[in-house]
Design a protein around this motif. Structure first.
Motif, PDB file in Angstrom:
ATOM      1  N   ASP A  94      -5.303  -5.172  -0.785  1.00 20.19           N
ATOM      2  CA  ASP A  94      -4.793  -6.326  -0.665  1.00 20.19           C
ATOM      3  C   ASP A  94      -3.932  -7.408  -0.347  1.00 20.19           C
ATOM      4  N   ALA A  95      -4.192  -7.870   0.960  1.00 22.55           N
ATOM      5  CA  ALA A  95      -3.182  -8.069   2.086  1.00 22.55           C
ATOM      6  C   ALA A  95      -2.135  -9.333   1.475  1.00 22.55           C
ATOM      7  N   ARG A  96      -2.292  -9.484   0.336  1.00 22.56           N
ATOM      8  CA  ARG A  96      -1.579 -10.472  -0.615  1.00 22.56           C
ATOM      9  C   ARG A  96      -0.534 -10.039  -1.275  1.00 22.56           C
ATOM     10  N   VAL A  97      -0.557  -8.542  -1.459  1.00 23.04           N
ATOM     11  CA  VAL A  97       0.526  -7.586  -2.431  1.00 23.04           C
ATOM     12  C   VAL A  97       0.847  -6.645  -1.972  1.00 23.04           C
ATOM     13  N   ASN A  98       2.448  -6.729  -1.427  1.00 19.21           N
ATOM     14  CA  ASN A  98       3.710  -5.633  -0.754  1.00 19.21           C
ATOM     15  C   ASN A  98       3.716  -5.080  -2.263  1.00 19.21           C
ATOM     16  N   VAL A  99       2.942  -3.538  -1.659  1.00 19.55           N
ATOM     17  CA  VAL A  99       2.959  -2.670  -3.815  1.00 19.55           C
ATOM     18  C   VAL A  99       4.463  -2.833  -2.927  1.00 19.55           C
ATOM     19  N   GLY A 100       5.045  -2.095  -1.368  1.00 17.44           N
ATOM     20  CA  GLY A 100       6.451  -1.306  -1.572  1.00 17.44           C
ATOM     21  C   GLY A 100       7.178  -2.149  -2.659  1.00 17.44           C
ATOM     22  N   THR A 101       7.117  -3.285  -2.055  1.00 18.12           N
ATOM     23  CA  THR A 101       8.726  -4.838  -2.759  1.00 18.12           C
ATOM     24  C   THR A 101       8.165  -5.070  -4.197  1.00 18.12           C
ATOM     25  N   VAL A 102       6.820  -4.782  -4.300  1.00 18.22           N
ATOM     26  CA  VAL A 102       6.403  -4.593  -5.745  1.00 18.22           C
ATOM     27  C   VAL A 102       6.902  -4.119  -6.483  1.00 18.22           C
ATOM     28  N   LEU A 103       7.344  -2.795  -5.932  1.00 19.73           N
ATOM     29  CA  LEU A 103       7.972  -1.358  -6.925  1.00 19.73           C
ATOM     30  C   LEU A 103       9.856  -1.640  -6.662  1.00 19.73           C
ATOM     31  N   HIS A 104      10.198  -1.921  -5.407  1.00 12.85           N
ATOM     32  CA  HIS A 104      11.177  -2.219  -5.371  1.00 12.85           C
ATOM     33  C   HIS A 104      11.834  -3.176  -6.338  1.00 12.85           C
ATOM     34  N   GLU A 105      11.709  -4.384  -6.826  1.00 16.82           N
ATOM     35  CA  GLU A 105      11.866  -4.834  -7.429  1.00 16.82           C
ATOM     36  C   GLU A 105      11.892  -5.106  -8.728  1.00 16.82           C
ATOM     37  N   ALA A 106      10.702  -4.228  -9.208  1.00 18.63           N
ATOM     38  CA  ALA A 106      10.348  -4.247 -10.094  1.00 18.63           C
ATOM     39  C   ALA A 106      11.383  -2.486 -10.864  1.00 18.63           C
ATOM     40  N   PHE A 107      12.008  -1.828 -10.366  1.00 20.38           N
ATOM     41  CA  PHE A 107      12.471  -0.335 -10.394  1.00 20.38           C
ATOM     42  C   PHE A 107      13.985  -0.292 -10.003  1.00 20.38           C
ATOM     43  N   ASP A 108      14.087  -1.036  -9.197  1.00 15.68           N
ATOM     44  CA  ASP A 108      15.243  -1.477  -8.382  1.00 15.68           C
ATOM     45  C   ASP A 108      16.793  -0.790  -9.236  1.00 15.68           C
ATOM     46  N   ASP A 109      16.346  -1.042 -10.257  1.00 11.49           N
ATOM     47  CA  ASP A 109      17.954  -1.634 -11.207  1.00 11.49           C
ATOM     48  C   ASP A 109      17.726  -0.533 -12.218  1.00 11.49           C
ATOM     49  N   VAL A 110      16.442   0.521 -12.100  1.00 15.62           N
ATOM     50  CA  VAL A 110      17.255   1.888 -12.926  1.00 15.62           C
ATOM     51  C   VAL A 110      16.749   3.007 -11.840  1.00 15.62           C
ATOM     52  N   GLY A 111      16.663   2.301 -11.216  1.00 19.53           N
ATOM     53  CA  GLY A 111      15.898   3.894 -10.295  1.00 19.53           C
ATOM     54  C   GLY A 111      15.622   3.737  -8.777  1.00 19.53           C
ATOM     55  N   SER A 112      14.337   4.101  -8.129  1.00 21.27           N
ATOM     56  CA  SER A 112      14.294   3.485  -7.262  1.00 21.27           C
ATOM     57  C   SER A 112      12.671   2.834  -6.562  1.00 21.27           C
TER      58      SER A 112
END
Length: 339
Positions: free
Chosen positions: A270-288
């Motif tokens: 889905d071109a509307r979803v950037n899963v790289g950004t999603v995972l970074h924003e969701a977990f950057d404070d607790v992991g990677s």
């Protein structure tokens, strides 16, 4: 001066080359490391090592190493900090110390060749091309430009890496991948390519995929599932590759417990979803977490969760609730779910 010539000039300064793969290296990383080693040999570096951390657990990756007889050594963090001035350190298919590798932060890196989104890359030589589908495409370009001998094993490794990282040219492939593959094809071992494409699957991998199928929840074309606890880390990307094909699903995310960490794998055509950004924003404070817009992964250390309970069922419940809540929040999903 071309990038290939700049790389050659830098390699000529060294007497030793340490090529560090990212954690749990895949064919693109391994083939790129193999090619860089061949380039270094051509300029006279006799001491060359390909180093890795984590596991080579995916059956396709194991077959790749075994069939191509790639000499790998475990990475020791101290080995790159105390190296001599003429000992060069290279990253292929990743780019920043301590991110998807166990290289200590602030370690001086000489060479970075990568195609993954990344910030803060610092090295004497950097070739970072996010637009390409595989790092092996860049290394193929170098091998051709520098007239490095392209034997059957190297050609097979590079061609399979390009095919693997682009899902046989269906994901992220550019003109560069097609051009590189066209050149490599006449040198590659076609029978070995077939063997690499159809490795055996372990029972543990099938069990993990089955669990992910049973645990799937779909909300607004987003599928989230988990495999529970598994010893097959690479079952996660295989599970998510399967589940993203489900009718009505545009984004799939699968997570699971592997040893002392939570691993996450995501896919989204889905071109509307950037899963790289999603995972970074969701977990950057607790992991990677991070990756491309359509393919991404993440890792979260269990930390205090590991000590919270000795009951694995309770631990899995906590992990499922926490990880799902972060993903739902980041993706702005409603609570309505459908099987």
């Amino acid at each position: 001066m071309s990038q290939a010539e700049q790389l050659q000039d830098l390699l000529e300064e060294g007497s030793e080359l340490n090529i560090v793969c990212h954690n749990n290296p895949d064919p693109d990383c391994l083939a790129s490391a193999l090619a860089l080693g061949r380039i270094a040999a051509a300029v006279g570096i006799d001491e060359r090592q390909i180093l890795y951390s984590g596991d080579i657990s995916h059956q396709q990756n194991r077959a790749f190493v075994n069939l191509l007889d790639i000499d790998l050594k475990p990475f020791e963090p101290g080995s790159v900090q105390d190296r001599q001035p003429d000992s060069l350190l290279a990253f292929v298919d990743h780019s920043v110390p301590s991110e998807n590798n166990t290289v200590p932060p602030d370690t001086a890196v000489d060479i970075v060749i990568d195609h993954h989104p990344a910030e803060g890359i610092d090295a004497r030589f950097v070739d970072h091309r996010e637009e390409l589908g595989a790092a092996a495409t860049i290394l193929t370009e170098y091998v051709r430009a520098l007239d490095v001998e392209l034997d059957t094993d190297l050609a097979t490794a590079l061609l399979f890496a390009i095919r693997s990282d682009t899902l046989d040219f269906l994901r992220g492939a550019t003109h560069g991948e097609y051009e590189a593959a066209g050149h490599l094809h006449e040198y590659a071992d076609q029978e070995m390519l077939r063997q690499l494409s159809t490795p055996s699957v372990s029972g543990g991998t099938l069990d993990a995929i089955s669990t992910a199928i049973d645990n799937r929840k779909v909300t607004q074309a987003v599928l989230i599932s988990h495999v529970g606890r598994t010893g097959e880390r690479d079952a996660l990307p295989q599970a998510v590759d399967y589940l993203v094909r489900l009718e009505g699903v545009q984004t799939a995310i699968v997570f699971g417990l592997v040893d002392d960490a939570i691993h996450v794998s995501a896919r989204s055509p889905d071109a509307r979803v950037n899963v790289g950004t999603v995972l970074h924003e969701a977990f950057d404070d607790v992991g990677s977490g991070g990756g491309h817009h359509d393919v991404a992964g993440g890792e979260i250390p269990l930390g205090i969760f590991a000590d919270y309970t000795s009951d694995d069922v309770q631990l899995l419940d906590i992990v499922e609730e926490t990880i799902t809540a972060r993903l739902v929040s980041e993706l702005n999903l409603s609570d309505e779910k459908e099987k």
